[in-house]
Scaffold this motif. Sequence first.
Motif, PDB file in Angstrom:
ATOM      1  N   HIS A  94       0.861  -1.185   0.000  1.00 22.95           N
ATOM      2  CA  HIS A  94       0.000   0.000   0.000  1.00 22.95           C
ATOM      3  C   HIS A  94       0.892   1.228   0.000  1.00 22.95           C
ATOM      4  O   HIS A  94       1.934   1.259   0.663  1.00 22.95           O
ATOM      5  CB  HIS A  94      -0.890  -0.004   1.251  1.00 22.95           C
ATOM      6  CG  HIS A  94      -1.831   1.160   1.328  1.00 22.95           C
ATOM      7  ND1 HIS A  94      -1.542   2.312   2.049  1.00 22.95           N
ATOM      8  CD2 HIS A  94      -3.043   1.365   0.773  1.00 22.95           C
ATOM      9  CE1 HIS A  94      -2.548   3.164   1.933  1.00 22.95           C
ATOM     10  NE2 HIS A  94      -3.478   2.602   1.170  1.00 22.95           N
ATOM     11  N   ARG A 122       1.106   5.596   0.242  1.00 21.77           N
ATOM     12  CA  ARG A 122       0.519   6.918   0.467  1.00 21.77           C
ATOM     13  C   ARG A 122       1.339   7.892  -0.349  1.00 21.77           C
ATOM     14  O   ARG A 122       2.551   8.003  -0.185  1.00 21.77           O
ATOM     15  CB  ARG A 122       0.570   7.280   1.949  1.00 21.77           C
ATOM     16  CG  ARG A 122      -0.300   6.404   2.825  1.00 21.77           C
ATOM     17  CD  ARG A 122      -0.304   6.929   4.251  1.00 21.77           C
ATOM     18  NE  ARG A 122       0.113   5.899   5.194  1.00 21.77           N
ATOM     19  CZ  ARG A 122       0.326   6.124   6.486  1.00 21.77           C
ATOM     20  NH1 ARG A 122       0.193   7.343   6.972  1.00 21.77           N
ATOM     21  NH2 ARG A 122       0.713   5.138   7.276  1.00 21.77           N
ATOM     22  N   ARG A 123       0.690   8.591  -1.241  1.00 17.80           N
ATOM     23  CA  ARG A 123       1.419   9.434  -2.174  1.00 17.80           C
ATOM     24  C   ARG A 123       2.024  10.661  -1.500  1.00 17.80           C
ATOM     25  O   ARG A 123       1.568  11.102  -0.440  1.00 17.80           O
ATOM     26  CB  ARG A 123       0.513   9.900  -3.305  1.00 17.80           C
ATOM     27  CG  ARG A 123      -0.526  10.920  -2.871  1.00 17.80           C
ATOM     28  CD  ARG A 123      -1.130  11.627  -4.053  1.00 17.80           C
ATOM     29  NE  ARG A 123      -1.927  10.706  -4.859  1.00 17.80           N
ATOM     30  CZ  ARG A 123      -2.469  11.058  -6.024  1.00 17.80           C
ATOM     31  NH1 ARG A 123      -2.271  12.264  -6.504  1.00 17.80           N
ATOM     32  NH2 ARG A 123      -3.201  10.201  -6.688  1.00 17.80           N
ATOM     33  N   VAL A 165       0.141   8.188  -9.135  1.00 17.43           N
ATOM     34  CA  VAL A 165      -0.218   6.880  -8.588  1.00 17.43           C
ATOM     35  C   VAL A 165       0.710   5.810  -9.144  1.00 17.43           C
ATOM     36  O   VAL A 165       1.231   4.958  -8.410  1.00 17.43           O
ATOM     37  CB  VAL A 165      -1.685   6.539  -8.920  1.00 17.43           C
ATOM     38  CG1 VAL A 165      -2.048   5.157  -8.383  1.00 17.43           C
ATOM     39  CG2 VAL A 165      -2.619   7.585  -8.363  1.00 17.43           C
ATOM     40  N   GLU A 201      -3.028   2.481  -3.901  1.00 20.38           N
ATOM     41  CA  GLU A 201      -3.280   3.659  -3.075  1.00 20.38           C
ATOM     42  C   GLU A 201      -4.738   3.637  -2.640  1.00 20.38           C
ATOM     43  O   GLU A 201      -5.615   3.257  -3.424  1.00 20.38           O
ATOM     44  CB  GLU A 201      -3.005   4.930  -3.878  1.00 20.38           C
ATOM     45  CG  GLU A 201      -3.428   6.215  -3.183  1.00 20.38           C
ATOM     46  CD  GLU A 201      -3.414   7.415  -4.112  1.00 20.38           C
ATOM     47  OE1 GLU A 201      -2.853   8.446  -3.712  1.00 20.38           O
ATOM     48  OE2 GLU A 201      -3.967   7.331  -5.226  1.00 20.38           O
ATOM     49  N   ALA A 216       6.000   8.326  -3.637  1.00 16.14           N
ATOM     50  CA  ALA A 216       5.389   7.636  -2.498  1.00 16.14           C
ATOM     51  C   ALA A 216       5.949   8.222  -1.213  1.00 16.14           C
ATOM     52  O   ALA A 216       7.157   8.150  -0.970  1.00 16.14           O
ATOM     53  CB  ALA A 216       5.658   6.144  -2.562  1.00 16.14           C
TER      54      ALA A 216
END
Length: 554
Positions: A256, A258-259, A276, A289, A483
Amino acid sequence: MLVSSLTSIALACGGFFCDSTPPGPPTNEFPVPVEQTGEVVVFAVDEASNETTMHVQVSFEGPAAEFAWVLPVPSEPSLLRSSQALFDHVADQTRPRWTPLVSIVGCPGQSPAFGNESDADTDADADADADADADADAPAPTVTVVARQNLGPYETVTLTATDAGDLVAWLQDNGFAIPDAVDAALAPYLGATTHFVALRLQKDRDAGDLEPFAMRFEGTTPSIPIQLTALAVGDDMPIDVYLLGETRAIPENYLHVRRNPFKSDWRLQTDDLEIVGRAADEAGGQAFETVSAARTVPLDLPGPASIAWLEDAPDLDTWLARLSADPLWNRVNTGDLLAVVEVPEGVDANGFFTCPQCLPLVLEAIPFDAVSTTAALVDHWLVPAREAALLLDRAPMLTRLRSTMSASEMTLDPRFGFRELDPVSSWHFLRVVRACTDGQTSLEAAQRVTVDEFEFLAPSEAELAEQGEDLYSWLAALGDDSAMVIEDLSTGEILVDHRSEYEGVYIPDAVAGSPSVERATAETAACGCRTSPLTLGAWALPLLVLARRRLGWT
């Protein structure tokens, strides 16, 4: 040679094939690729009944007059009509909003401002019963027809198979445009309970009739057989997965991300899929995401009064006008209308439905009865939409996961689960305060910036303009990573965390930097005041070090 939509272990992915060889016996030697350009799936997981309902929507480009779609599912499925209204609704409820808010304080001549199911085919069982009287010594069939069904514009067949090569041969022999090489991709999905759904357009339909469809089957672990998708997919194909359940959904066997919010397109206030994709690439290419994880919003649909209003329309022009005027009916699109209104061949349907009175001769030529046309629209559009709306009513949480993937990254089928985790908002704000002192203009004032949990000072717009930049381009250039965090939500382990790089630190007195920032810092230190959760003297300064290097300050 394959374009997939989405299936599940609970499965949501399959394959679109296209064969545009000349008329005659199919050779399957030179299939023309139908390249999938995106896929969207809605999973509704019901733990109590041990069932998953999957709605699939696929976009693709390429010749599709003859195509086939094959989907592995973990158990015998029930095939259902889907609804575009469901996809439109979940997309709208989870749409990312990247909103800049600019406040100008104390600047001359400026006041504070903010910127801004369907009929079964009854002649279907010959294949299923063909071997009933076979010699007891004959080998058991490797492909068995379980069901046939017409579903909206589609002709479908549900099969079981123990040999992938025989499955492909059966499909080819029965008119499905499947290339030979697909057997290797299908082989990993063979299993004791696995069923395969093959789908194609009915003979009187064309590619313009494609519409979403749905399935319900046993299982509560949604998964995408992405390895099938890899056979015919464009680079960085967007994948959107919506999951309805009791709690927030997560990728279980993918990472996973998180940008980095600084990289977002604040200027256009739109979601940038490139960010993304880059963030997922930094996680090894197999990551999602979370766009949103929030309480489910019901889907409002027309009720008896709205239906009666249409039934009472005196003519087609009025009927169409009432559809357009009713916010509960105006989700109906051109394809839905063509299913119930007989527009003459050669007439531009979009143009006609937009302005029917502009084509009076066409309007007069179309047979119309308000009651029967409304009944047809209810059956075609409203009934499937109601079924889809029930999924939203039953699930407390809607999660939207997003990624982009290329064929080389599609080596592992992503699997999804549910966890008690914090919600995620699709709303993001870039808050900027320009506070003027001693006759400064707003362009000369340092900019106090808040993005998510990050707060810092940025140079004035005037200083940035001297270097051919503005605040948005300056932010986008901060750091090299798309990221901000890379993590495994199934275990809670954080693998990469760049957040500390953007935390504020005290600026040493000897450090020369942006004149506007130094001035703001000095004034704050002199008055001893706090204008934010951190004193301005404690701001930023990995960011300012970056700025000084980029803008050439000494």
